[in-house]
Design an enzyme around this catalytic site. Structure first.
Site, PDB file in Angstrom:
ATOM      1  N   LEU A 292       0.842  -1.211   0.000  1.00 58.81           N
ATOM      2  CA  LEU A 292       0.000   0.000   0.000  1.00 58.81           C
ATOM      3  C   LEU A 292       0.870   1.252   0.000  1.00 58.81           C
ATOM      4  O   LEU A 292       0.642   2.184  -0.778  1.00 58.81           O
ATOM      5  CB  LEU A 292      -0.928  -0.003   1.220  1.00 58.81           C
ATOM      6  CG  LEU A 292      -2.065  -1.026   1.192  1.00 58.81           C
ATOM      7  CD1 LEU A 292      -2.741  -1.136   2.553  1.00 58.81           C
ATOM      8  CD2 LEU A 292      -3.084  -0.667   0.111  1.00 58.81           C
TER       9      LEU A 292
ATOM     10  N   CYS B  30       1.821   3.345  11.165  1.00 58.33           N
ATOM     11  CA  CYS B  30       2.225   1.994  10.754  1.00 58.33           C
ATOM     12  C   CYS B  30       3.040   1.857   9.476  1.00 58.33           C
ATOM     13  O   CYS B  30       3.979   1.058   9.449  1.00 58.33           O
ATOM     14  CB  CYS B  30       0.989   1.118  10.670  1.00 58.33           C
ATOM     15  SG  CYS B  30       0.247   0.924  12.299  1.00 58.33           S
TER      16      CYS B  30
END
Ligand code: NAD
Ligand code: UGA
Length: 467
Positions: free
Chosen positions: A237, A286
């Site tokens: 991602l 993250c």
């Protein structure tokens, strides 16, 4: 639940993952009792606040779930020992930030909170307990948890006969929710990933999700595949964002338009349209930490080319942030001394109050370094949270926080949009123009404003990925 013997779930860690995840499980499994425990007393008090706007996590849909379940089958407390002792299943949902010192500093995950959770479970569990890794962890962490659980068990069995019966199994069930859409993601996940070593435990955890998730969306794997897949999903991602951001710079140099390029490229069904919005670089707690962890693991296993490949995703991200601060300075005649700028947006993306690794932090620090006075406005991030990020700034009077966007723009030379809050699209931009010093600049790093309309008002406009 098919397995009627399961009654009590404990979740260690009442943060952005623990709170929302357990709320969704509680809402879908009314027969289970769920205790979310945390060592942070203030946080637990906020989860128990009567005023639901004071919950420690802002997520659309969360307040309604808390209203429905809290005090019925969902409980927030600091009773870590008691909740562990009563639990059939324990989710570990504690923080796993990047290590700041020692071996692997700057890359490896700091597992001290995981270790302390495992030690608490080892000490206080009383029966067979399924321990679920919900936190994002380096591959092979389950091995460490198992070692702690098993060794503590042996020690206790000598001292305390009652503890002889306690046994553990470990399951990896990483979480894929994104902040801002956490409740929707949990309620309708693309997939639920469950990795384990024994069918009983895998089925037990699958059973919980089967209460609201179609069986075909539940993927079961071995422990190590589940742990690694979470890191890889985040790396992929983030890689898309760095890819599109690198192309945004090329668009600005060539006259191509990043939105048009993203649409043309994303229309290929093999590439897909999602996650191709260029911006000021990815933030959040993250992406960076998980990629750095992947880089560390790759180096550990001697795969230096693999490590270099993924590290570049993080390097491009930082470069994009620096690129934006530099071009703001360049357009404001090369100096920010005696200049005021309004910063619209401090959260790392819209619809969350989370500011961890927000691109606003690095970009603002660059601007402050150049002597700018900054006036911040964010619809969900409060003054204390913003000021906390600038404790080391010497000229405190250069950092102001306003309660509204309009209050932040009085006399400023530029407005810099760093988070794509819906509110920013609907502001009275003609009033803002009147309040600003001229030439009045808007730097739209999220490409979320109507550029032509702003130019018609009289603004000078820079928007990302447009010549
Ligand atoms: P967080 O910092 O919001 O929450 C973690 C909580 O754990 C804190 O409140 C802390 O006080 C508590 N804690 C730590 N040690 C404890 C202990 N021994 N006993 C009791 N409580 C303890 O973190 P988060 O954002 O919820 O992330 C948790 C994990 O989930 C991380 O590994 C993260 O990578 C992963 N994750 C996060 C997201 C996200 O969107 N934030 C999404 C998917 C996965
Ligand atoms: C991300 C993943 O999307 C989740 O699947 C994962 O569970 C989570 O990390 C995690 O492990 O913590 P999150 O960081 O909450 O979720 O939010 P994202 O929507 O992924 O956005 C991350 C950052 O990328 C934001 O700063 C956002 O503005 C930026 N972004 C996202 C872009 O710049 N462009 C995009 O097209 C998408």
């Amino acid at each position: 639940m098919q397995n009627k013997s399961i009654k009590n779930i404990c979740c260690i860690g009442a943060g952005y993952v623990g709170g929302p995840t357990m709320s969704v499980i509680a809402a879908n499994c009314p027969k289970l009792r769920i205790d979310v425990v945390d060592i942070n007393v203030e946080k637990i008090n906020s989860w128990n606040s009567n005023d639901l706007s004071k919950l420690p996590v802002f997520e659309p849909g969360l307040e309604a779930l808390i209203k429905k379940c809290r005090g019925k089958n969902l409980f927030f407390s600091n009773k870590v020992e008691e909740s562990i002792a009563n639990a059939d299943i324990i989710f570990i949902s504690v923080n796993t930030p990047t290590k700041t010192k020692g071996i692997g500093a700057g890359f490896a995950s700091d597992l001290k909170w995981i270790e302390s959770s495992a030690r608490q479970i080892a000490k206080f569990a009383r029966k067979h307990t399924v321990v679920v890794e919900k936190s994002t962890l380096p591959v092979k962490t389950a091995e460490t948890i198992k070692t702690i659980l098993n060794s503590a068990n042996k020690k206790n069995s000598i001292k305390n006969i009652e503890n002889n019966n306690k046994t553990f199994s470990i399951v990896s069930n990483p979480e894929f929710l994104a902040e801002g859409t956490a409740i929707e993601d949990l309620q309708n996940p693309d997939r639920v990933l469950i990795g384990g070593e024994d069918d009983y435990s895998i089925n037990l955890i699958s059973d919980i999700y089967r209460e609201w998730v179609d069986s075909e969306k539940i993927i079961t794997t071995n422990l190590w595949s589940a742990e690694l897949s979470k890191l890889v999903a985040n790396a992929f991602l983030a890689q898309r964002i760095s890819s599109i951001n690198s192309i945004s710079a090329l668009c600005e140099s060539t006259g191509a338009n990043i939105n048009e390029v993203a649409q043309a490229v994303g229309s290929d069904s093999r590439i897909g349209k999602k996650f191709l919005n260029s911006g000021p670089g990815f933030g959040g707690s993250c992406f960076k930490k998980d990629i750095l962890n992947l880089v560390y693991l790759s180096r550990y296993y001697g795969l230096n080319e693999v490590a270099d490949y993924w590290e570049q995703v993080v390097k491009i991200n930082l470069w994009q942030q620096r690129r934006i601060s530099s071009l703001v300075i360049r357009n404001l005649f090369g100096t920010l001394s005696n200049k005021k700028l309004a910063i619209f947006g401090f959260s790392f993306k819209a619809n969350t109050n989370d500011t961890r690794e927000s691109p606003s932090i690095n970009i603002s620090k660059d601007l402050l370094q150049e002597g700018a006075k900054l006036n911040f406005y964010d619809p969900k991030v409060n003054e204390k949270q913003i000021l906390n990020e600038f404790v080391e700034i010497i000229d405190k009077e250069n950092v102001l926080v306003s309660e509204t966007a309009i209050k932040a723009v009085e006399g400023v030379d530029a407005v810099l949009v760093l988070t794509e809050w819906e509110e920013f699209k609907n502001l009275e931009w003609d009033t803002i123009f009147k309040l600003m010093r001229k030439p009045a600049w808007v730097f739209d790093s999220r490409n979320c404003l109507d550029k032509e309309a702003l130019i018609r008002i009289g603004f000078k406009v820079w928007s990302l990925g447009n010549a």
